[in-house]
Design a protein around this motif. Sequence first.
Motif, PDB file in Angstrom:
ATOM      1  N   GLU A 236     -45.767 -22.282   8.359  1.00  0.00           N
ATOM      2  CA  GLU A 236     -45.677 -21.854   6.961  1.00  0.00           C
ATOM      3  C   GLU A 236     -44.481 -22.513   6.273  1.00  0.00           C
ATOM      4  OE1 GLU A 236     -47.923 -19.112   9.331  1.00  0.00           O
ATOM      5  OE2 GLU A 236     -45.830 -19.719   9.510  1.00  0.00           O
ATOM      6  N   ILE A 237     -43.542 -23.035   7.061  1.00  0.00           N
ATOM      7  CA  ILE A 237     -42.461 -23.849   6.504  1.00  0.00           C
ATOM      8  C   ILE A 237     -43.033 -25.237   6.252  1.00  0.00           C
ATOM      9  CG2 ILE A 237     -40.190 -24.864   6.875  1.00  0.00           C
ATOM     10  CD1 ILE A 237     -39.491 -22.538   8.680  1.00  0.00           C
ATOM     11  N   GLU A 238     -43.170 -25.568   4.992  1.00  0.00           N
ATOM     12  CA  GLU A 238     -43.755 -26.857   4.623  1.00  0.00           C
ATOM     13  C   GLU A 238     -42.759 -27.990   4.767  1.00  0.00           C
ATOM     14  OE1 GLU A 238     -45.114 -28.615   0.390  1.00  0.00           O
ATOM     15  OE2 GLU A 238     -46.340 -26.929   1.096  1.00  0.00           O
ATOM     16  N   GLU A 239     -41.484 -27.690   4.456  1.00  0.00           N
ATOM     17  CA  GLU A 239     -40.473 -28.751   4.454  1.00  0.00           C
ATOM     18  C   GLU A 239     -39.086 -28.131   4.513  1.00  0.00           C
ATOM     19  OE1 GLU A 239     -38.977 -32.353   1.438  1.00  0.00           O
ATOM     20  OE2 GLU A 239     -40.594 -30.986   0.842  1.00  0.00           O
ATOM     21  N   ILE A 240     -38.197 -28.766   5.260  1.00  0.00           N
ATOM     22  CA  ILE A 240     -36.789 -28.378   5.252  1.00  0.00           C
ATOM     23  C   ILE A 240     -36.075 -29.313   4.284  1.00  0.00           C
ATOM     24  CG2 ILE A 240     -34.675 -28.170   6.608  1.00  0.00           C
ATOM     25  CD1 ILE A 240     -36.587 -27.620   9.016  1.00  0.00           C
ATOM     26  N   ARG A 241     -35.346 -28.734   3.341  1.00  0.00           N
ATOM     27  CA  ARG A 241     -34.757 -29.510   2.255  1.00  0.00           C
ATOM     28  C   ARG A 241     -33.238 -29.370   2.214  1.00  0.00           C
ATOM     29  NH1 ARG A 241     -38.363 -28.811  -3.251  1.00  0.00           N
ATOM     30  NH2 ARG A 241     -40.249 -29.865  -2.527  1.00  0.00           N
TER      31      ARG A 241
ATOM     32  N   ASN B 119     -49.094 -19.611   0.781  1.00  0.00           N
ATOM     33  CA  ASN B 119     -49.530 -18.287   1.253  1.00  0.00           C
ATOM     34  C   ASN B 119     -48.374 -17.301   1.392  1.00  0.00           C
ATOM     35  OD1 ASN B 119     -48.722 -20.007   3.469  1.00  0.00           O
ATOM     36  ND2 ASN B 119     -49.431 -18.423   4.862  1.00  0.00           N
ATOM     37  N   LEU B 120     -47.129 -17.802   1.305  1.00  0.00           N
ATOM     38  CA  LEU B 120     -45.950 -16.941   1.329  1.00  0.00           C
ATOM     39  C   LEU B 120     -45.104 -17.225   0.090  1.00  0.00           C
ATOM     40  CD1 LEU B 120     -44.751 -17.203   5.058  1.00  0.00           C
ATOM     41  CD2 LEU B 120     -46.211 -15.460   4.042  1.00  0.00           C
ATOM     42  N   ALA B 121     -44.483 -16.175  -0.458  1.00  0.00           N
ATOM     43  CA  ALA B 121     -43.638 -16.327  -1.643  1.00  0.00           C
ATOM     44  C   ALA B 121     -42.166 -16.224  -1.252  1.00  0.00           C
ATOM     45  CB  ALA B 121     -43.977 -15.253  -2.679  1.00  0.00           C
ATOM     46  N   ALA B 122     -41.360 -17.174  -1.758  1.00  0.00           N
ATOM     47  CA  ALA B 122     -39.937 -17.190  -1.418  1.00  0.00           C
ATOM     48  C   ALA B 122     -39.248 -15.894  -1.802  1.00  0.00           C
ATOM     49  CB  ALA B 122     -39.257 -18.379  -2.094  1.00  0.00           C
ATOM     50  N   GLY B 123     -39.589 -15.338  -2.970  1.00  0.00           N
ATOM     51  CA  GLY B 123     -38.970 -14.083  -3.396  1.00  0.00           C
ATOM     52  C   GLY B 123     -39.279 -12.939  -2.448  1.00  0.00           C
ATOM     53  N   ASP B 124     -40.518 -12.861  -1.977  1.00  0.00           N
ATOM     54  CA  ASP B 124     -40.895 -11.817  -1.018  1.00  0.00           C
ATOM     55  C   ASP B 124     -40.182 -12.022   0.313  1.00  0.00           C
ATOM     56  OD1 ASP B 124     -42.588 -10.735  -2.913  1.00  0.00           O
ATOM     57  OD2 ASP B 124     -44.368 -11.745  -2.140  1.00  0.00           O
ATOM     58  N   PHE B 125     -40.025 -13.280   0.702  1.00  0.00           N
ATOM     59  CA  PHE B 125     -39.340 -13.589   1.956  1.00  0.00           C
ATOM     60  C   PHE B 125     -37.891 -13.114   1.902  1.00  0.00           C
ATOM     61  CE2 PHE B 125     -37.292 -15.995   5.237  1.00  0.00           C
ATOM     62  CZ  PHE B 125     -38.252 -16.229   6.205  1.00  0.00           C
TER      63      PHE B 125
ATOM     64  N   GLN C 202     -38.714 -12.994  12.804  1.00  0.00           N
ATOM     65  CA  GLN C 202     -39.312 -11.671  12.583  1.00  0.00           C
ATOM     66  C   GLN C 202     -39.889 -11.533  11.168  1.00  0.00           C
ATOM     67  OE1 GLN C 202     -39.809  -9.363  14.824  1.00  0.00           O
ATOM     68  NE2 GLN C 202     -40.631  -7.793  13.430  1.00  0.00           N
ATOM     69  N   VAL C 203     -39.195 -12.078  10.200  1.00  0.00           N
ATOM     70  CA  VAL C 203     -39.702 -12.007   8.811  1.00  0.00           C
ATOM     71  C   VAL C 203     -41.004 -12.771   8.696  1.00  0.00           C
ATOM     72  CG1 VAL C 203     -39.234 -12.685   6.439  1.00  0.00           C
ATOM     73  CG2 VAL C 203     -37.408 -11.659   7.807  1.00  0.00           C
ATOM     74  N   PHE C 204     -41.078 -13.950   9.264  1.00  0.00           N
ATOM     75  CA  PHE C 204     -42.327 -14.712   9.234  1.00  0.00           C
ATOM     76  C   PHE C 204     -43.458 -13.919   9.895  1.00  0.00           C
ATOM     77  CE2 PHE C 204     -39.869 -18.683   8.484  1.00  0.00           C
ATOM     78  CZ  PHE C 204     -40.617 -19.174   7.435  1.00  0.00           C
ATOM     79  N   THR C 205     -43.157 -13.330  11.034  1.00  0.00           N
ATOM     80  CA  THR C 205     -44.183 -12.567  11.767  1.00  0.00           C
ATOM     81  C   THR C 205     -44.685 -11.399  10.943  1.00  0.00           C
ATOM     82  OG1 THR C 205     -43.182 -13.196  13.886  1.00  0.00           O
ATOM     83  CG2 THR C 205     -44.649 -11.256  13.860  1.00  0.00           C
ATOM     84  N   GLU C 206     -43.765 -10.663  10.317  1.00  0.00           N
ATOM     85  CA  GLU C 206     -44.165  -9.495   9.523  1.00  0.00           C
ATOM     86  C   GLU C 206     -44.935  -9.884   8.270  1.00  0.00           C
ATOM     87  OE1 GLU C 206     -40.724  -7.114   8.743  1.00  0.00           O
ATOM     88  OE2 GLU C 206     -40.279  -6.790  10.880  1.00  0.00           O
ATOM     89  N   MET C 207     -44.549 -11.004   7.662  1.00  0.00           N
ATOM     90  CA  MET C 207     -45.202 -11.400   6.414  1.00  0.00           C
ATOM     91  C   MET C 207     -46.617 -11.948   6.646  1.00  0.00           C
ATOM     92  SD  MET C 207     -42.221 -13.016   4.006  1.00  0.00           S
ATOM     93  CE  MET C 207     -43.326 -13.044   2.588  1.00  0.00           C
ATOM     94  N   LYS C 208     -46.883 -12.409   7.861  1.00  0.00           N
ATOM     95  CA  LYS C 208     -48.213 -12.944   8.161  1.00  0.00           C
ATOM     96  C   LYS C 208     -49.221 -11.864   8.559  1.00  0.00           C
ATOM     97  CE  LYS C 208     -46.549 -16.130  10.954  1.00  0.00           C
ATOM     98  NZ  LYS C 208     -46.498 -17.277  11.901  1.00  0.00           N
ATOM     99  N   LYS C 209     -48.739 -10.648   8.737  1.00  0.00           N
ATOM    100  CA  LYS C 209     -49.645  -9.569   9.176  1.00  0.00           C
ATOM    101  C   LYS C 209     -50.551  -9.137   8.016  1.00  0.00           C
ATOM    102  CE  LYS C 209     -46.760  -7.645  12.853  1.00  0.00           C
ATOM    103  NZ  LYS C 209     -45.965  -6.480  13.311  1.00  0.00           N
TER     104      LYS C 209
END
Length: 387
Positions: free
Chosen positions: A315-320, A333-339, A380-387
């Motif tokens: 879900e990480i498209e790019e490291i900047r 599929n994921l929003a930075a603000g929600d993350f 953990q945040v990635f795991t929870e947000m993908k549920k």
Amino acid sequence: MLLNVYNRFPVNFVKGEGLTLIDDKGDRYLDFVSGIAVNALGHAHPKMVETIQKQAETLLHVSNLYYNEAQNKAAEKLLEATKYERVFFCNSGAEANELALKIARKYGKGISPSKNVILYMKNSFHGRTTGTLAVTGQEKYQADYRPLIPNTVEVEFNNVAELKAKFNDDICAIILEPVQGEGGLASASSEFIAEIKALSEKHNSLVIFDEIQCGLSRTGTVLYSDQLPLKADVVTLAKALGGGVPIGACITKGRANEILVPGDHGSTYGGNPFVCSVAYTVLSEITTPEFLANVRKMSDYARQKLSELQVKHPEIEEIRGQGLLLGFKLKENLAAGDFVKKALEHKLLLVAAGGNVVRYFPALIVTEKEIDATIPILDQVFTEMKK
């Protein structure tokens, strides 16, 4: 009670220690916002505390009608570190950019009445004053405040063809962040920088680098532009300069040095002994070769850890970003603000930027241990947000 201009997170911080913030309930948070790249030395750094206590007992303010030794020392330290020639101290990054725009306009006027156009970048951010909004390439910030100052023209960042098409003899200056902050941590390409250099020389235009977020050691060199083949006529600085106290600076060299004369600009509080004494202390710490080398080392380490996380979470498209001005762009599929909100629940402070980017901005004194501590939280945040 407070004017409703911020959507604040529901936490009230009362104390800081290094990279840790403590709220009014005693809960501890790992701070990877750093006051949005301000707290270069973390919270309650002992040398800053010592300076603040000493200066508070000595002299806070005298105005710029007089010299003061703290301002002299800060100026000398900053110019020595950046290899620039003149400095004006103000209170913020927006004020530093306002001064840069005034220098640009007066410079152009001295050449031709029509030489008054300033080029700026799409997705840029240079401040929220009515002047700096005119060169901030984000409609959401500009829309409600039109009409803005005229004769500013937007260019798509890193679009060489558009830059060539819009650059002409009426351009008095071009302003850009070499690494965009609010715009999502995009870096200027080598081709774009080379074209800016060629066109500014051809059309006798000033180059202004806004290094308010990317400058002052965050990328492993004192200025990020130390890594570029173009040295701007004017550079604006703030954020890390005071380590938490409000100070900005506009530094110049060569033809930009003598454009303004007494009466052209001023600041009641700018460069007062209090903030300048702190800035001197911060600069003395963050500009040493050893400190810069460690920033580069920690940057490489953090990027490595984020890259390993990216393998696990595509879900990480790019490291900047550059240096410790880091972030990761999320897929749609994921929003930075929600993350960021979810990370807060796990006591990790992050901040979003444009382009669905999550900024990862530790203090420049960060250690491998502190970077390591963020990885399982992010996992953990990635795991929870993908549920």
